[in-house]
Every structure is written in C-alpha cells, then in structure tokens.
Design an enzyme around this catalytic site. Structure first.
Site, PDB file in Angstrom:
ATOM      1  NE  ARG A  18      -3.380   0.287   2.953  1.00 21.40           N
ATOM      2  CZ  ARG A  18      -3.729   0.368   4.094  1.00 21.40           C
ATOM      3  NH1 ARG A  18      -3.834  -0.610   4.916  1.00 21.40           N
ATOM      4  NH2 ARG A  18      -4.262   1.635   4.489  1.00 21.40           N
ATOM      5  N   GLY A  79       1.808 -14.950   7.827  1.00 21.92           N
ATOM      6  CA  GLY A  79       1.349 -14.533   9.030  1.00 21.92           C
ATOM      7  C   GLY A  79       2.195 -14.196  10.116  1.00 21.92           C
ATOM      8  CB  THR A  80       2.203 -12.159  13.108  1.00 22.09           C
ATOM      9  OG1 THR A  80       0.930 -12.758  13.507  1.00 22.09           O
ATOM     10  CG2 THR A  80       1.977 -10.740  12.315  1.00 22.09           C
ATOM     11  CE1 TYR A 102       3.815  -7.526  14.062  1.00 22.93           C
ATOM     12  CE2 TYR A 102       3.415  -6.754  16.269  1.00 22.93           C
ATOM     13  CZ  TYR A 102       3.175  -7.830  15.365  1.00 22.93           C
ATOM     14  OH  TYR A 102       2.576  -9.061  15.811  1.00 22.93           O
ATOM     15  CG  ASN A 229      -0.035  -1.167   7.371  1.00 23.27           C
ATOM     16  OD1 ASN A 229       0.583  -1.984   7.273  1.00 23.27           O
ATOM     17  ND2 ASN A 229      -0.983  -1.150   8.659  1.00 23.27           N
ATOM     18  CE1 TYR A 351      28.461  26.797  -0.803  1.00 21.74           C
ATOM     19  CE2 TYR A 351      30.261  27.437  -2.108  1.00 21.74           C
ATOM     20  CZ  TYR A 351      29.541  26.460  -1.348  1.00 21.74           C
ATOM     21  OH  TYR A 351      30.036  25.074  -1.553  1.00 21.74           O
ATOM     22  NE  ARG A 425      37.580  48.091  -7.120  1.00 26.36           N
ATOM     23  CZ  ARG A 425      37.460  48.453  -5.729  1.00 26.36           C
ATOM     24  NH1 ARG A 425      36.627  47.241  -5.199  1.00 26.36           N
ATOM     25  NH2 ARG A 425      37.557  49.414  -5.241  1.00 26.36           N
TER      26      ARG A 425
END
Length: 450
Positions: A18, A79-80, A102, A229, A351, A425
């Site tokens: 799911r 199954g569990t 679980y 789920n 930065y 510059r």
C-alpha cells in the site's frame, strides 16, 4: 537478583504494497531515521542479549540498515506467527524473555517495553504478555478480554466478537512478550485454519490459556503503537513524532516560537535558552548550544552551532558547517563544510564552502568561495579580523591573512598577506555626457520606426 536474558524479535518482512514504493516499508523515514531504526533504538535501550530482525526474501537493503544485528528470512508471507518462527534458528535454546515488535511501529518507547518485560517477570509467571491500548475509536481492532483476576483471557477479533465484547475498549496493539522456555512450543502449536490460511500470533493466548498458563496485559498510549501501512499513515506517524520531539525540546529549555512549523530530526540537540523562529527545519546531525537564536526559515543539517551565535533568517547550514560562539550567519547565507570562528560575521547573500573564516572576520554581501573547479574541491582560509568587501570571489585554494582587507568586487586568486589590501578589478572610467547621447539616439531611432 540473577540476570535474566532478554531477546527482541523485530518483524520487518512486510512488503508494504500500500506504500506503492520501491523502498521496503520499514526503511521509510520518520524524523530523518528509517522506521526500523526507531524500533532498534527503543530495543537497544533495554540492553538485550539478542536481537533478531525478520526480513523477507531479497530484502538486502533492510539487512544492511539493521546491521550488525542478524536477520532471519521469512520465505513466504504466512502470518505473524510464521514470521516469529523464522527467528527460531537464531534463538535456539534460548530460555529468557522474548519481546516481539514490529518494524513499522516506530513510536514505541523503551519505557513501554520495560513495562512489558516487568509484567512477564511477575510472580504469576505469565507465558504471554500482550500490549494493549484504548483508542478513541476501537473500530476493527481485536479486543482484549480480561478475566475476573485481571489476567488476559483471550483476544477476540472484531468480526468474531459479540456485542458485549465489542463494547470492550481495551484493544490489541500487537506487541507481545514471551517466556522463552514456553514460546517455541506455543508458537509451534499455532495453526492456520482461517480464511487466509495464515498463522496468527494472537492465537498463542488461547493456546496458553487452554494449557492452564497465565497471560497478562500492559497498556500503552494509542499514539505509541500507530503502525504504518500507507503514505497517509506515515504522515500521521511523522506528525506524532514531531509533537514528541518538540515537547522534549521545550521541556529541556528551548523556546519554539511556532512549534507546529518547526521540524526536528530524531537526533536534534538544542541547548538551554535556544530560541527557534517559525519554519525552521533541522535535518540529521544538528547540535545547537545554549543561548543560540535561530531566526525563521532556516535549514540546518550535520551542523554544530556554538553558544550565543545568531543564525538567519533564511540561512542554510549544510553538512560540515561549524559555527563558533557569537558568530552571525545572516539572510540567504549558505555554509558548507566550513568553520566560522568566534564572533565572525557572514550577514548577507554569501556562500562559504570548504573554508575557515577566522574569528571576528567580516564577510561582505555577495561574497563566495569558489571551491569547485569541476574536478575537485579546494580550501579557502580567511584569517582572524579580515574584512572581505561585498561581491568578492575568493578562488580556492587561497589564503587571506589576519587583518587583511579585500576590496569590494575583487576576484582573489593569490594569497593575501596579513594586514594587506587586495584589490582586483578593472580601472573605473567615466565618459561625460555619454548616457544622455545614448538616450537621445535611441529615442530618435524609435521615433523613426513609428
């Protein structure tokens, strides 16, 4: 009292269809950590003698995520109880207590697990302890039916329950604690005579009671045992985890100006008198010392911020950022793998990556460290008390000495000595009347086309 061994079995073999994801369900993250990682952290707090994680075939990524704990493979989804059986080989001969959990129930706490173990070791010696809860809407949960002595008599699934049993508010949360000496036989006797032909762990209660063994219940808050789920349930668990983390931060002396908009990672550490503005996100690995202010809309990850620093607003501290005491990191500043030492200021639109900014240095707006040439990363070292003028580019590897000044708009490609002025510059030139003549010419051209 002699030490009684403890083992924990975590069931993590579910495919999670799911979720509609290529990622195994238990590896989806809550507060920056895989769900099964939260369960392992709760288990680890009990200092168990053995931990086994049950996975499905081909779940190498889950096995890698839970290492160094061993994994057992449940070859088929039956199954569990069958999942727990898959762990038997790694627990052969174990006679201590066994807690079954679980991997998709990440909110369970160590205190609840301790309570289950303590109940298992009570004088009436229950073979099975089941974790219960009382949700606001019991809905389709199985009901835990108690006997006159307060022991667990049976678990009744909602579809099989009578009207009287459905009125019971105590519901099954799924986690169990076993006496290991009896667990192997009890689970071995679980059958699959049901509509799904699966082996249900809940059947052990009836098997134990028929055999004259006591069973018990420990209650937990419903929020602790919410399973996942679907993506919607994942978001609900994230919401509950964030609520828990926010409360812990405030209980420990931090101020959250808008708690609901602050997002924490599972390992975020905030000191006393930290003030966090709205919409701040803490990724994994963040430590913030006492007295720091983090203004709104900041993002921090794998970062340490020392006492008294001011961060933001709109600052991004990436992995490896280390902000010294009383330093200032301002709006739209990004720091990555760099140290900003005590009292230094990087206040605007800059930065700083792979660098050191010395104590009390000042970094002007728009400054960047050019740390990457497409092939490698290089270091920039800015000395104590240096002043870097606005809109400068420092091309690494390069060093700016203590107390040096870099003129605004410079591109620095060579070392600058301490206390020196570096300017790089073009010479400014002015042409009198040029702008006026330019506008007149353009207006005339436009008029000629009209």
């Amino acid at each position: 009292m002699a030490h009684r061994p403890l083992a924990c079995v975590i069931l993590a073999a579910g495919k999670g269809t799911r979720m509609k994801s290529d990622l195994p369900k238990v590896l989806h993250r809550v507060a920056g950590r895989p769900m099964v990682g939260h369960v392992l952290a709760a288990v680890k707090a009990l200092d168990p003698d053995h931990v086994v994680v049950v996975v499905g075939p081909g779940m190498d990524s889950v096995a890698a995520a839970v290492a160094p704990y061993p994994t057992a493979v449940q070859q088929e989804q039956r199954g569990t109880a069958d999942a727990v059986r898959a762990a038997f080989g790694l627990l052969e001969g174990f006679t201590g207590d066994v807690v079954v959990l679980y991997g998709d129930t990440p909110l369970v706490t160590p205190d609840t697990l301790r309570a289950m173990v303590a109940a298992r070791r009570q004088a009436n010696d229950p073979a099975v302890v089941v974790l219960g809860m009382r949700p606001d809407d019991p809905g389709a949960y199985g009901r835990l039916i108690l006997n006159a002595r307060g022991g667990l008599e049976k678990i009744v699934e909602h579809l099989d329950a009578s009207a009287e049993e459905r009125a019971v508010t105590l519901c099954n949360a799924g986690l169990m604690a076993f006496d290991g000496a009896r667990m192997f036989d009890l689970i071995g006797r679980v059958g699959n005579s049901n509509a799904k032909n699966e082996f249900y762990l809940t059947d052990v209660v009836q098997i134990a009671r028929v055999s004259g063994m006591a069973c018990a219940v420990v209650e937990a808050a419903p929020a602790e045992v919410v399973g996942v789920n679907s993506r919607a349930e994942l978001s609900e668990v994230e919401r509950l985890m964030q609520r828990r983390l926010r409360k812990a931060a405030m209980d420990n002396g931090a101020t959250l100006c808008d708690p609901d908009s602050t997002l924490f990672s599972h390992d975020t550490r905030l000191g006393r008198d930290v003030v966090v503005g709205a919409h701040v996100v803490f990724g994994p690995g963040v430590v913030v010392e006492d007295g720091v202010e983090i203004k709104p809309f900041c993002h921090l990850e794998q970062t340490r911020v020392e006492r008294g620093a001011v961060i933001g607003p709109f600052a991004r501290l990436r992995p490896g950022a280390a902000i010294g005491p009383d330093a200032h990191i301002g709006n739209f500043v990004e720091i990555k793998n760099a140290t900003v030492e005590a009292g230094a200021k990087v206040n605007h639109l800059s930065y700083i990556g792979d660098a050191r900014v010395g104590s009390k240095a000042n970094i002007g707006a728009g400054t960047i460290t050019c740390n990457y040439d497409g092939f490698g990363k290089y270091h920039t070292d800015i000395g104590a008390g240096a002043f870097i003028g606005s809109n400068s580019a420092l091309v690494a590897p390069v060093a700016i000495g203590d107390g040096a000044i870099v003129g605004a708009g410079s591109v620095v490609t060579a070392a600058v000595e301490g206390d020196a002025l570096a300017v790089s510059r073009a010479t400014q030139k002015s042409y009198a009347g040029w702008a006026k003549r330019f506008r007149e010419r353009k207006r005339a051209e436009k008029a000629a086309k009209a």
